[in-house]
Design a protein around this motif. Structure first.
Motif, short mmCIF file in Angstrom:
data_model
loop_
_atom_site.label_atom_id
_atom_site.label_comp_id
_atom_site.label_asym_id
_atom_site.label_seq_id
_atom_site.Cartn_x
_atom_site.Cartn_y
_atom_site.Cartn_z
N ASP A 9 6.80 -3.85 9.30
CA ASP A 9 7.57 -4.95 9.86
C ASP A 9 8.39 -5.59 8.73
OD1 ASP A 9 5.66 -6.33 8.40
OD2 ASP A 9 4.80 -7.37 10.12
N THR A 10 9.10 -6.66 9.04
CA THR A 10 9.96 -7.32 8.06
C THR A 10 9.15 -7.82 6.86
OG1 THR A 10 11.49 -7.98 9.81
CG2 THR A 10 11.65 -9.18 7.74
N ILE A 11 7.96 -8.32 7.11
CA ILE A 11 7.12 -8.83 6.02
C ILE A 11 6.80 -7.72 5.04
CG2 ILE A 11 4.87 -9.82 5.42
CD1 ILE A 11 5.04 -11.33 8.16
N MET A 12 6.41 -6.56 5.55
CA MET A 12 6.09 -5.43 4.68
C MET A 12 7.31 -4.97 3.88
SD MET A 12 2.93 -4.76 4.73
CE MET A 12 2.97 -3.20 3.90
N TYR A 13 8.45 -4.88 4.57
CA TYR A 13 9.67 -4.50 3.86
C TYR A 13 10.00 -5.52 2.77
CZ TYR A 13 11.36 -0.39 6.35
OH TYR A 13 11.52 0.89 6.83
N ASN A 14 9.84 -6.80 3.08
CA ASN A 14 10.14 -7.83 2.08
C ASN A 14 9.27 -7.70 0.84
OD1 ASN A 14 12.23 -9.03 3.47
ND2 ASN A 14 10.95 -10.62 4.40
N ILE A 15 8.00 -7.38 1.04
CA ILE A 15 7.09 -7.22 -0.10
C ILE A 15 7.54 -6.06 -0.98
CG2 ILE A 15 4.74 -6.56 -0.77
CD1 ILE A 15 3.80 -8.14 1.77
N VAL A 16 7.83 -4.92 -0.35
CA VAL A 16 8.22 -3.74 -1.12
C VAL A 16 9.59 -3.94 -1.77
CG1 VAL A 16 8.67 -1.26 -0.99
CG2 VAL A 16 6.78 -2.25 0.32
N ILE A 17 10.53 -4.53 -1.04
CA ILE A 17 11.86 -4.81 -1.60
C ILE A 17 11.74 -5.73 -2.80
CG2 ILE A 17 14.03 -6.05 -1.15
CD1 ILE A 17 13.93 -4.77 1.70
N ARG A 18 10.93 -6.79 -2.68
CA ARG A 18 10.75 -7.72 -3.80
C ARG A 18 10.19 -7.01 -5.02
NH1 ARG A 18 6.41 -10.31 -5.47
NH2 ARG A 18 5.32 -10.00 -3.51
N LEU A 19 9.23 -6.11 -4.81
CA LEU A 19 8.64 -5.37 -5.94
C LEU A 19 9.67 -4.49 -6.63
CD1 LEU A 19 5.18 -4.47 -4.38
CD2 LEU A 19 5.62 -6.11 -6.21
#
Length: 200
Positions: A9-19
């Protein structure tokens, strides 16, 4: 995770994108952001701020501005735009490109959004390195717009002046605030007291 009938979901994508952004791999971060649209997910403010900070950290200011332009079209919420643009302004100021930061401020206002205290404080810090007159002009401009108060701006200016060792100017402004009935905030008071103790 198709075997569990799960998808990111968006939360998971945000975590990976931030990393990836923190690592400086903006190619992969940008690819993941584009991939979101292919599976009916949409970048949100967190995605945009991560990407903008990432592009700024690797020195790609053009990509930063392009991304913020795309965001304008997609996000109608002024508070989200101001937060994201404040990140852009902060990145420009960190790189000593304050005039470009001011141009971003004009862009915020042209978009119909008012800057907040963080936006203005960031610009005041940057402007103090070049000239205090420009900082006062900025204060007059944003206070006239009604989104930030004189007291908030002057607190930021006192702190910025102390940090660049322009103590006489900081002291004069601090006293002016007191004389006009403005209440300096805790941080402005503490930096002034600390400097007075060091001088004494």
């Amino acid at each position: 995770m198709p075997e569990f009938n799960l998808r990111a979901d968006t939360i998971m994508y945000n975590i990976v994108i931030r990393l990836f952004c923190e690592k400086g791999d903006m190619v992969m971060a940008h690819k993941l952001m584009k991939e979101m649209g292919l599976i009916d997910l949409y970048p949100d403010m967190i995605t945009n701020v991560s990407m903008i900070n990432g592009f700024c950290n690797v020195g790609s200011m053009q990509m930063t501005l392009e991304l913020s332009g795309e965001m304008e079209k997609e996000v109608g919420d002024c508070s989200s735009n101001v937060v994201t643009y404040s990140s852009v302004i902060q990145s420009f100021c960190r790189k000593g490109r304050v005039m470009e930061g001011l141009a971003v401020l004009d862009r915020i206002q042209a978009y119909g959004c008012a800057p907040n205290r963080v936006t203005v404080s960031t610009l005041i810090k940057g402007l103090c390195l070049d000239g205090i007159e420009e900082a006062y002009e900025l204060i007059d401009k944003v206070v006239a717009g009604g989104s930030v108060l004189h007291g908030d701006c002057y607190n930021s200016l006192v702190i910025a002046l102390v940090r660049i060792k322009r103590l006489k100017e900081a002291d004069k402004l601090f006293r002016k605030m007191l004389a006009s009935g403005m209440k300096p905030n805790g941080l402005a008071c503490s930096v002034m007291i600390k400097e007075l103790c060091l001088e004494g």
